[in-house]
Design a protein around this motif. Structure first.
Motif, mmCIF file in Angstrom:
data_model
loop_
_atom_site.group_PDB
_atom_site.id
_atom_site.type_symbol
_atom_site.label_atom_id
_atom_site.label_comp_id
_atom_site.label_asym_id
_atom_site.label_seq_id
_atom_site.Cartn_x
_atom_site.Cartn_y
_atom_site.Cartn_z
ATOM 1 N N VAL A 169 0.863 -1.177 0.000
ATOM 2 C CA VAL A 169 0.000 0.000 0.000
ATOM 3 C C VAL A 169 0.900 1.227 0.000
ATOM 4 O O VAL A 169 1.833 1.331 0.792
ATOM 5 N N GLY A 170 0.647 2.137 -0.924
ATOM 6 C CA GLY A 170 1.516 3.305 -1.023
ATOM 7 C C GLY A 170 0.939 4.380 -1.910
ATOM 8 O O GLY A 170 -0.208 4.299 -2.353
ATOM 9 N N LYS A 171 1.748 5.375 -2.205
ATOM 10 C CA LYS A 171 1.305 6.541 -2.955
ATOM 11 C C LYS A 171 1.486 6.344 -4.458
ATOM 12 O O LYS A 171 2.259 5.491 -4.904
ATOM 13 N N ILE A 172 0.785 7.139 -5.207
ATOM 14 C CA ILE A 172 0.913 7.138 -6.665
ATOM 15 C C ILE A 172 2.309 7.608 -7.055
ATOM 16 O O ILE A 172 2.815 8.592 -6.501
ATOM 17 N N PRO A 173 2.964 6.946 -8.007
ATOM 18 C CA PRO A 173 4.285 7.414 -8.459
ATOM 19 C C PRO A 173 4.194 8.833 -9.017
ATOM 20 O O PRO A 173 3.227 9.202 -9.671
ATOM 21 N N LYS A 174 5.223 9.620 -8.771
ATOM 22 C CA LYS A 174 5.224 11.013 -9.215
ATOM 23 C C LYS A 174 5.900 11.203 -10.565
ATOM 24 O O LYS A 174 5.897 12.307 -11.115
ATOM 25 N N SER A 175 6.493 10.131 -11.108
ATOM 26 C CA SER A 175 7.088 10.204 -12.441
ATOM 27 C C SER A 175 7.014 8.826 -13.088
ATOM 28 O O SER A 175 7.007 7.806 -12.389
ATOM 29 N N ARG A 176 6.948 8.802 -14.386
ATOM 30 C CA ARG A 176 6.881 7.517 -15.079
ATOM 31 C C ARG A 176 8.164 6.714 -14.906
ATOM 32 O O ARG A 176 8.136 5.484 -14.866
ATOM 33 N N SER A 177 9.284 7.415 -14.797
ATOM 34 C CA SER A 177 10.551 6.710 -14.622
ATOM 35 C C SER A 177 10.633 6.004 -13.270
ATOM 36 O O SER A 177 11.464 5.118 -13.080
ATOM 37 N N SER A 178 9.776 6.390 -12.319
ATOM 38 C CA SER A 178 9.803 5.756 -10.992
ATOM 39 C C SER A 178 8.821 4.592 -10.874
ATOM 40 O O SER A 178 8.750 3.939 -9.836
ATOM 41 N N ILE A 179 8.069 4.317 -11.940
ATOM 42 C CA ILE A 179 7.116 3.206 -11.901
ATOM 43 C C ILE A 179 7.871 1.883 -11.933
ATOM 44 O O ILE A 179 8.713 1.653 -12.797
ATOM 45 N N ASN A 180 7.569 1.022 -10.989
ATOM 46 C CA ASN A 180 8.171 -0.311 -10.939
ATOM 47 C C ASN A 180 7.036 -1.329 -10.942
ATOM 48 O O ASN A 180 6.367 -1.519 -9.922
ATOM 49 N N VAL A 181 6.807 -1.966 -12.067
ATOM 50 C CA VAL A 181 5.659 -2.873 -12.179
ATOM 51 C C VAL A 181 5.814 -4.107 -11.307
ATOM 52 O O VAL A 181 4.829 -4.782 -11.011
ATOM 53 N N MET A 182 7.045 -4.400 -10.869
ATOM 54 C CA MET A 182 7.285 -5.565 -10.025
ATOM 55 C C MET A 182 7.236 -5.225 -8.533
ATOM 56 O O MET A 182 7.403 -6.097 -7.689
ATOM 57 N N ASP A 183 6.989 -3.975 -8.215
ATOM 58 C CA ASP A 183 6.915 -3.538 -6.812
ATOM 59 C C ASP A 183 5.940 -2.366 -6.731
ATOM 60 O O ASP A 183 6.276 -1.273 -6.281
ATOM 61 N N ALA A 184 4.718 -2.615 -7.186
ATOM 62 C CA ALA A 184 3.742 -1.537 -7.352
ATOM 63 C C ALA A 184 2.959 -1.275 -6.077
ATOM 64 O O ALA A 184 2.580 -2.193 -5.351
ATOM 65 N N ALA A 185 2.707 0.010 -5.847
ATOM 66 C CA ALA A 185 1.879 0.431 -4.717
ATOM 67 C C ALA A 185 0.413 0.461 -5.131
ATOM 68 O O ALA A 185 0.078 0.752 -6.276
ATOM 69 N N VAL A 186 -0.468 0.141 -4.184
ATOM 70 C CA VAL A 186 -1.905 0.129 -4.453
ATOM 71 C C VAL A 186 -2.639 0.940 -3.387
ATOM 72 O O VAL A 186 -2.110 1.251 -2.327
ATOM 73 N N TRP A 187 -3.889 1.258 -3.712
ATOM 74 C CA TRP A 187 -4.822 1.831 -2.743
ATOM 75 C C TRP A 187 -6.013 0.892 -2.671
ATOM 76 O O TRP A 187 -6.552 0.482 -3.705
ATOM 77 N N SER A 188 -6.418 0.529 -1.452
ATOM 78 C CA SER A 188 -7.559 -0.356 -1.243
ATOM 79 C C SER A 188 -8.705 0.441 -0.634
ATOM 80 O O SER A 188 -8.810 0.565 0.590
ATOM 81 N N PRO A 189 -9.590 0.985 -1.463
ATOM 82 C CA PRO A 189 -10.705 1.773 -0.930
ATOM 83 C C PRO A 189 -11.651 0.914 -0.107
ATOM 84 O O PRO A 189 -11.850 -0.267 -0.395
ATOM 85 N N SER A 190 -12.251 1.525 0.900
ATOM 86 C CA SER A 190 -13.277 0.867 1.707
ATOM 87 C C SER A 190 -14.183 1.945 2.275
ATOM 88 O O SER A 190 -13.750 2.753 3.095
ATOM 89 N N GLY A 191 -15.413 1.974 1.787
ATOM 90 C CA GLY A 191 -16.356 2.983 2.242
ATOM 91 C C GLY A 191 -16.140 4.356 1.639
ATOM 92 O O GLY A 191 -16.774 5.325 2.064
ATOM 93 N N ASN A 192 -15.266 4.462 0.659
ATOM 94 C CA ASN A 192 -14.986 5.764 0.045
ATOM 95 C C ASN A 192 -16.071 6.152 -0.950
ATOM 96 O O ASN A 192 -16.730 5.307 -1.542
ATOM 97 N N SER A 193 -16.223 7.438 -1.143
ATOM 98 C CA SER A 193 -17.222 7.962 -2.065
ATOM 99 C C SER A 193 -16.701 7.930 -3.498
ATOM 100 O O SER A 193 -15.483 7.792 -3.739
#
Length: 261
Positions: A169-193
């Motif tokens: 669980v983590g934040k959205i990457p701030k640059s495309r060069s920092s995207i790591n598809v093998m170590d990706a951060a996600v957001w798990s919404p629960s009860g969000n609008s």
């Protein structure tokens, strides 16, 4: 010396530039819609909404879930529709010693697992999934984002088994060069609008990167978002296909690996 230095900077700059790629159709961001744990509400509510708008998603199956065995043909049909069946292990083992983990059963406690045992389970899950959809390439979402077994990172040992891994669980990457598809951060919404879900997608567009949504229940089951909120996000994405490229995490991972080198 100055000439060499300038030339070195030029070469390094060009090397860095190679990591900057364009999203398909000049979209501003990629969106991965994912659904964990193989839940009934995903088949009953999320899937019809996705199909109606022709949006593709990744469904990460916990293979011991009764919903897999009871509705096996529906999962098989999902794959034929272009959605991904991702690996979320067989038994969804997590660390029972962490706060709020009283639901972890003793026999499924990652604190009591052996390293080789969990590796075998994940690899066996890939075999089971291939029997369902016939695919050989897929992605993995780490159950509970728990990566350590016997004080070793088992996820690192699985890199050859997958084309992409959602690991924490983590934040959205701030640059495309920092995207790591093998170590990706996600957001798990629960009860969000719906407004909050859309704001997350917009953040990815602002940075030009990727938003990884990991849903569980949709209008039911555990960690749910409402059908209304989920639909508002899908409608927003469908109306803004020039801005957001929505696809399975498998396709997104393969695209990045091909174009970011």
């Amino acid at each position: 010396m100055k000439t060499i230095t300038i030339l070195s900077i030029f070469i390094c700059s060009n090397a860095s530039a190679k990591t900057i790629f364009e999203w398909p159709n000049h979209a501003k961001a990629a969106i991965s819609l994912a659904y964990d744990d193989a839940l009934n509400s995903q088949l009953d509510h999320a899937l019809p909404a996705l199909n109606k708008l022709n949006l593709k998603a990744s469904f990460y199956l916990t293979l011991s879930s009764p919903t897999v065995s009871n509705r096996l043909e529906e999962w098989r049909h999902i794959a034929k529709q272009g959605h991904e069946l991702g690996n979320h292990s067989i038994n969804h083992a997590c660390h029972g010693s962490l706060p709020g983990r009283d639901w972890v059963l003793t026999y499924n406690d990652l604190d009591k697992k052996q390293f080789d045992e969990i590796i075998q389970e994940i690899n066996t899950a890939n075999t089971f999934l291939k029997a369902i959809d016939g695919e050989t390439l897929r992605t993995f979402t780490v159950p509970c984002a728990d990566q350590l077994v016997e004080h070793k990172n088992y996820v690192h040992a699985l890199h050859d088994a997958f084309v992409g891994i959602k690991s924490h669980v983590g934040k959205i990457p701030k640059s495309r060069s920092s995207i790591n598809v093998m170590d990706a951060a996600v957001w798990s919404p629960s009860g969000n609008s719906g407004t909050e879900l859309i704001a997350y997608a917009k953040q990815a567009a602002f940075y030009g990167t990727i938003a990884n949504f990991t849903f569980h229940g949709v209008g039911g089951d555990h960690l749910p978002v409402s059908i209304k909120a989920h639909q508002e996000l899908l409608d927003f994405l469908a109306k803004n296909k020039d801005i957001y490229w929505v696809d399975t995490y498998r396709n997104i991972s393969l695209y990045i690996k091909k174009n970011a080198n």
